[in-house]
Design a protein around this motif. Structure first.
Motif, PDB file in Angstrom:
ATOM      1  N   LYS A   1       1.012  -1.200  -0.125  1.00 19.92           N
ATOM      2  CA  LYS A   1      -0.016   0.078   0.044  1.00 19.92           C
ATOM      3  C   LYS A   1       0.768   1.345  -0.106  1.00 19.92           C
ATOM      4  CE  LYS A   1      -3.056   2.490   3.114  1.00 19.92           C
ATOM      5  NZ  LYS A   1      -3.878   2.333   4.414  1.00 19.92           N
ATOM      6  N   VAL A   2       1.808   1.247   0.774  1.00 17.53           N
ATOM      7  CA  VAL A   2       2.736   2.375   1.081  1.00 17.53           C
ATOM      8  C   VAL A   2       3.582   2.571  -0.280  1.00 17.53           C
ATOM      9  CG1 VAL A   2       4.780   3.166   2.318  1.00 17.53           C
ATOM     10  CG2 VAL A   2       2.913   2.430   3.254  1.00 17.53           C
ATOM     11  N   ILE A   3       4.080   1.617  -0.879  1.00 20.23           N
ATOM     12  CA  ILE A   3       4.815   1.612  -1.986  1.00 20.23           C
ATOM     13  C   ILE A   3       3.976   2.196  -3.333  1.00 20.23           C
ATOM     14  CG2 ILE A   3       6.130   0.270  -3.948  1.00 20.23           C
ATOM     15  CD1 ILE A   3       7.143  -1.483  -1.792  1.00 20.23           C
ATOM     16  N   SER A   4       2.821   1.461  -3.328  1.00 20.18           N
ATOM     17  CA  SER A   4       1.864   2.100  -4.430  1.00 20.18           C
ATOM     18  C   SER A   4       1.513   3.604  -4.328  1.00 20.18           C
ATOM     19  CB  SER A   4       0.648   1.278  -4.480  1.00 20.18           C
ATOM     20  OG  SER A   4       0.877  -0.112  -4.387  1.00 20.18           O
ATOM     21  N   ALA A   5       1.215   3.872  -2.802  1.00 18.45           N
ATOM     22  CA  ALA A   5       0.764   5.236  -2.664  1.00 18.45           C
ATOM     23  C   ALA A   5       1.766   6.359  -2.964  1.00 18.45           C
ATOM     24  CB  ALA A   5       0.523   5.293  -1.204  1.00 18.45           C
ATOM     25  N   ASN A   6       3.276   5.762  -2.603  1.00 23.62           N
ATOM     26  CA  ASN A   6       4.387   6.821  -3.043  1.00 23.62           C
ATOM     27  C   ASN A   6       4.698   7.181  -4.388  1.00 23.62           C
ATOM     28  OD1 ASN A   6       4.757   7.524  -0.079  1.00 23.62           O
ATOM     29  ND2 ASN A   6       6.110   5.635   0.191  1.00 23.62           N
ATOM     30  N   ILE A   7       4.594   5.734  -5.096  1.00 24.63           N
ATOM     31  CA  ILE A   7       4.692   6.038  -6.557  1.00 24.63           C
ATOM     32  C   ILE A   7       3.685   6.788  -7.142  1.00 24.63           C
ATOM     33  CG2 ILE A   7       4.600   4.611  -8.749  1.00 24.63           C
ATOM     34  CD1 ILE A   7       5.710   2.431  -7.325  1.00 24.63           C
ATOM     35  N   SER A   8       2.328   6.967  -6.810  1.00 29.37           N
ATOM     36  CA  SER A   8       1.249   7.501  -7.457  1.00 29.37           C
ATOM     37  C   SER A   8       1.512   9.105  -6.751  1.00 29.37           C
ATOM     38  CB  SER A   8       0.072   7.180  -6.786  1.00 29.37           C
ATOM     39  OG  SER A   8      -0.312   5.629  -6.989  1.00 29.37           O
ATOM     40  N   ILE A   9       2.042   9.372  -5.724  1.00 32.72           N
ATOM     41  CA  ILE A   9       2.296  10.596  -5.209  1.00 32.72           C
ATOM     42  C   ILE A   9       3.332  11.309  -6.161  1.00 32.72           C
ATOM     43  CG2 ILE A   9       2.993  12.299  -3.359  1.00 32.72           C
ATOM     44  CD1 ILE A   9       1.424  10.230  -1.289  1.00 32.72           C
ATOM     45  N   GLY A  10       4.148  10.646  -6.208  1.00 31.02           N
ATOM     46  CA  GLY A  10       5.364  11.009  -7.129  1.00 31.02           C
ATOM     47  C   GLY A  10       5.347  11.281  -8.344  1.00 31.02           C
ATOM     48  N   ILE A  11       4.306  10.671  -8.920  1.00 31.93           N
ATOM     49  CA  ILE A  11       3.685  10.990 -10.411  1.00 31.93           C
ATOM     50  C   ILE A  11       3.027  12.262 -10.519  1.00 31.93           C
ATOM     51  CG2 ILE A  11       2.507   9.992 -12.292  1.00 31.93           C
ATOM     52  CD1 ILE A  11       3.406   7.296 -11.547  1.00 31.93           C
ATOM     53  N   ALA A  12       1.916  12.249  -9.366  1.00 29.25           N
ATOM     54  CA  ALA A  12       1.216  13.502  -9.300  1.00 29.25           C
ATOM     55  C   ALA A  12       1.867  14.684  -9.233  1.00 29.25           C
ATOM     56  CB  ALA A  12       0.229  13.095  -8.078  1.00 29.25           C
ATOM     57  N   PHE A  13       2.835  14.716  -8.318  1.00 33.00           N
ATOM     58  CA  PHE A  13       3.645  16.032  -8.057  1.00 33.00           C
ATOM     59  C   PHE A  13       4.603  16.255  -9.407  1.00 33.00           C
ATOM     60  CE2 PHE A  13       2.380  15.671  -3.692  1.00 33.00           C
ATOM     61  CZ  PHE A  13       2.122  17.047  -3.335  1.00 33.00           C
ATOM     62  N   PHE A  14       5.215  15.166 -10.039  1.00 29.73           N
ATOM     63  CA  PHE A  14       5.869  15.316 -11.119  1.00 29.73           C
ATOM     64  C   PHE A  14       5.045  16.268 -12.365  1.00 29.73           C
ATOM     65  CE2 PHE A  14       7.012  13.935 -15.563  1.00 29.73           C
ATOM     66  CZ  PHE A  14       8.211  14.398 -15.584  1.00 29.73           C
ATOM     67  N   LEU A  15       3.944  15.743 -12.332  1.00 31.36           N
ATOM     68  CA  LEU A  15       3.087  16.595 -13.335  1.00 31.36           C
ATOM     69  C   LEU A  15       2.654  17.824 -12.857  1.00 31.36           C
ATOM     70  CD1 LEU A  15       0.520  13.354 -14.006  1.00 31.36           C
ATOM     71  CD2 LEU A  15       2.409  14.314 -15.484  1.00 31.36           C
ATOM     72  N   ILE A  16       2.560  17.940 -11.610  1.00 35.22           N
ATOM     73  CA  ILE A  16       2.031  19.307 -11.215  1.00 35.22           C
ATOM     74  C   ILE A  16       3.283  20.353 -11.358  1.00 35.22           C
ATOM     75  CG2 ILE A  16       1.744  20.670  -8.898  1.00 35.22           C
ATOM     76  CD1 ILE A  16       0.169  18.356  -7.932  1.00 35.22           C
ATOM     77  N   TYR A  17       4.744  19.773 -11.008  1.00 29.22           N
ATOM     78  CA  TYR A  17       5.822  20.712 -11.135  1.00 29.22           C
ATOM     79  C   TYR A  17       6.134  20.972 -13.049  1.00 29.22           C
ATOM     80  CZ  TYR A  17       6.450  20.469  -6.184  1.00 29.22           C
ATOM     81  OH  TYR A  17       6.169  20.551  -4.849  1.00 29.22           O
ATOM     82  N   ALA A  18       5.938  19.921 -13.581  1.00 30.78           N
ATOM     83  CA  ALA A  18       5.942  20.113 -15.118  1.00 30.78           C
ATOM     84  C   ALA A  18       5.064  21.229 -15.506  1.00 30.78           C
ATOM     85  CB  ALA A  18       5.647  18.942 -15.623  1.00 30.78           C
ATOM     86  N   SER A  19       3.865  21.339 -14.988  1.00 31.90           N
ATOM     87  CA  SER A  19       2.844  22.336 -15.257  1.00 31.90           C
ATOM     88  C   SER A  19       3.167  23.770 -14.860  1.00 31.90           C
ATOM     89  CB  SER A  19       1.419  21.992 -14.871  1.00 31.90           C
ATOM     90  OG  SER A  19       1.404  22.011 -13.304  1.00 31.90           O
ATOM     91  N   TYR A  20       3.844  23.839 -13.627  1.00 32.39           N
ATOM     92  CA  TYR A  20       4.447  25.029 -13.102  1.00 32.39           C
ATOM     93  C   TYR A  20       5.534  25.547 -14.225  1.00 32.39           C
ATOM     94  CZ  TYR A  20       2.255  23.846  -8.661  1.00 32.39           C
ATOM     95  OH  TYR A  20       1.105  23.443  -7.805  1.00 32.39           O
TER      96      TYR A  20
END
Length: 658
Positions: A308-327
């Protein structure tokens, strides 16, 4: 022991799980042969989670949601003020003196320059003061809205959880005994603690935070489109991908959390079982074994938690990568718009920070969505138990009540098998009649159906075929609560609660007076030892009556049965677990209370039932012979063999002691 053998049928716990019903749990052997069936994630609908809310709760939630929306819109609105303030700084910095300012004579230049500078500073100070008022006003509104949001959602959740706990406990209490045969009691206790806490977390302030995050998202994008739609559209190019990744994340986390709840429920059941029997565990040195068993269940939860933690952290990492790319894209395109004079710096900052807050609003809503998903999964298990209609409902008012009870019992061609083991038939056409005022003893080997017979009289179960009547009335037509009120029960292992002696006896009948309690204790030969205790009837007996001896506990249990003044008294191995001295005292108490009552006695020690009016011998689920002691000894059947075995065993023991 006979009663335990019959009342605790074998249950395959691996195949039985109440946490998430309709899931297929396969045994290890079966898994090696067949492929595992896909597990179905069961949840209630979003609105069903709030099924126990009343109109006041709904009002609190609506008002809390409104305040959460105002709270969430506060930051994007503040970005408008921030952008305007930024433009005012730039405007004041770029201001120049008037063109004709050089025409002033040199003597007045310094004075005029200073005057103009003071005028600009004064105007800037006024603007900053105005913006400070804006910020203060927005801050005060956010403070008020946030307080109402959190307090109202928390209050509404607390009120609903109180009702859910009450309904859940009431639902468990009204289930028939057969339901408990196929549901682990330890796991039920884990559910009432853990799952209801999950519901509380999911429908409380987390919902308010979700509304706040959604409001921040929409307000941020509304401000963004209002102040600069071109830049907003460019930033939105990443939104579908971001939203898709968030949805996948929430689904994965919900699935793992549900499995984690199930694993911890199993571990909790083990812990409760061990703690309840801690003396036995310590006596046999089983601490290490039980620790390993508990650890094994925790290992399963640990592996699920790691995934659960591994899946959550990978998902969070992808989400923040997309956010910072949009910035990065937003800063590049915003600079282009400023250079082309389409946007001011304040517009770019307002749009950027508004979209930034909106994007973070989406991200911050994920934990709330996860908590709500957990609440829906937990609610499925809890509400399934609440909605389960028992076949034998002890809380129902339906059913007939006899005007006068004589106490005649009759079994007519009764067949029965336990719900947990339907393939094994316990009673195979039982026929027995007990006249009012008779004392009838049931004897036989272990597993022959004696204790089952007593349980059927109390209507813990219903027979598959045949009828059981009291005074000619089928007990299925009687009110269940009334039926059990006219029956007194004394079991082999008396169960006392960790309260006073008086309260334990009062458990037999709530409205019993102190005089009736004393009378019952005298009839049960318990009055004398109670009066020798320091606090007498107010003495606390301890956990499961640990402060009393076996004989004392049994006599209190007899008194508890007598305060009902029952017409039918069921004695299930009432003296078999006692020493000789205690047995004689308890047996004397039982002999004293027989008058005027129909008594059904189950006994292994046949010496205690020789004086019974009728002795019925069981064999393979049927009564093969019945009569008095002398009559059955003459027949030389089942009863004769049992008596001879006990007599020869006693004689051998006496010879060894001699």
């Amino acid at each position: 022991m006979d009663s335990e053998d019959e009342t605790k049928p074998y249950i395959n716990r691996k195949d039985d799980n109440i946490a998430v019903s309709n899931q297929d749990y396969e045994s290890e052997d079966k898994c090696s042969k067949d492929e595992k069936k896909p597990e179905k994630l069961n949840m209630v609908s979003p609105l069903t989670v709030f099924r126990y809310s009343d109109w006041w709760d709904k009002f609190l939630m609506v008002l809390g949601a409104t305040m959460a929306i105002l709270h969430g819109a506060g930051l994007p609105i503040m970005m408008i003020v921030f952008g305007d303030m930024t433009d005012s700084f730039i405007t004041s910095e770029n201001m120049t003196y008037p063109e004709n300012f050089s025409l002033f004579n040199h003597t007045s230049v310094n004075f005029s320059t200073d005057f103009f500078s003071y005028a600009l500073l004064g105007e800037l100070e006024d603007e900053l003061t105005r913006y400070a008022y804006y910020y203060s006003g927005i801050g005060a509104c956010v403070l008020f809205a946030a307080y109402i949001q959190v307090s109202f959602w928390t209050l509404a959740a607390g009120r609903q959880i109180k009702r859910i706990r009450h309904e859940f406990f009431h639902a468990v209490m009204r289930q028939e005994i057969g339901w408990f045969d196929v549901n682990d009691v330890g796991e039920l206790n884990s559910r009432i603690v853990d799952d209801i806490s999950k519901i509380n977390e999911g429908i409380g302030e987390k919902i308010g935070m979700f509304f706040q995050a959604v409001a921040t998202f929409f307000a941020g994008f509304i401000v963004g489109f209002t102040k600069g739609w071109k830049l907003t559209l460019v930033i939105l190019a990443f939104s579908p991908v971001l939203g898709f990744s968030s949805a996948i994340w929430a689904k994965i986390i919900s699935a793992f959390t549900n499995k984690e709840l199930t694993a911890y429920a199993k571990a909790g059941a083990v812990a409760e079982e061990v703690l309840a029997a801690i003396q036995t565990v310590v006596a046999f040195g089983g601490q290490r074994k039980e620790t390993e068993r508990y650890q094994k269940d925790l290992e399963e939860a640990k592996h699920i938690g790691i995934k659960k933690v591994i899946s959550a952290n990978i998902s969070i990492g992808i989400a923040f990568f997309l956010i910072y790319a949009s910035y990065a894209l937003a800063f590049w395109y915003g600079t282009t718009l400023i250079l082309s004079d389409d946007y001011t710096v304040g517009n770019v900052f307002t749009v950027f920070f508004s979209i930034l807050l909106g994007a973070f609003g989406v991200g911050s809503s994920a934990p709330s969505m996860e908590a709500f998903a957990n609440a829906r999964g937990a609610a499925y298990a809890i509400f399934s138990i609440i909605d389960n209609e028992p076949q034998i409902d002890s809380s129902s008012n339906a059913g007939y009540k006899l005007d006068h009870v004589k106490g005649t019992l009759e079994f007519k061609n009764v067949y029965f098998n336990y719900p947990a083991r339907p393939d094994i038939q316990i009673l195979k056409g039982l026929n027995l009649k007990v006249n009012c005022g008779q004392t009838v003893a049931l004897v036989g080997g272990s597993g022959c159906g004696k204790s089952t017979t007593v349980q059927l009289i109390q209507r813990f179960y219903d027979p598959k075929e045949g009828t059981i009547t009291i005074d000619g009335q089928d007990i299925k037509t009687l009110n269940v609560r009334y039926l059990r009120e006219i029956i007194g029960v004394v079991n082999q292992e008396p169960v006392l609660f960790a309260t006073t002696i008086a309260e334990n006896i009062r458990y037999g009948r709530e409205d019993v007076t102190m005089e009736e309690i004393e009378k019952a204790t005298k009839e049960a030969n318990a009055y004398d030892f109670i009066m020798k205790l320091p606090k007498k009837f107010e003495t606390v007996v301890g956990e499961r009556g640990a402060q009393l001896s076996g004989g004392q506990k049994q006599r209190i249990a007899i008194a508890r049965a007598l305060v009902r003044n029952p017409k039918i008294l069921l004695l299930d191995e009432a003296t078999s677990a006692l020493d000789t001295e205690s047995e004689s005292v308890v047996q004397a108490a039982l002999d004293k209370i027989r008058k005027g009552r129909t008594i059904l006695v189950i006994a292994h020690r046949l010496s205690t039932v020789r004086n019974a009016d009728l002795i019925a011998a069981f064999e393979n689920g049927v009564i093969t012979e019945q009569g008095s002691h002398d009559e059955l000894m003459e027949q030389k059947g089942v009863y004769y063999k049992l008596v001879n075995m006990q007599t020869s065993g006693t004689e051998d023991q006496l010879q060894e002691e001699g």
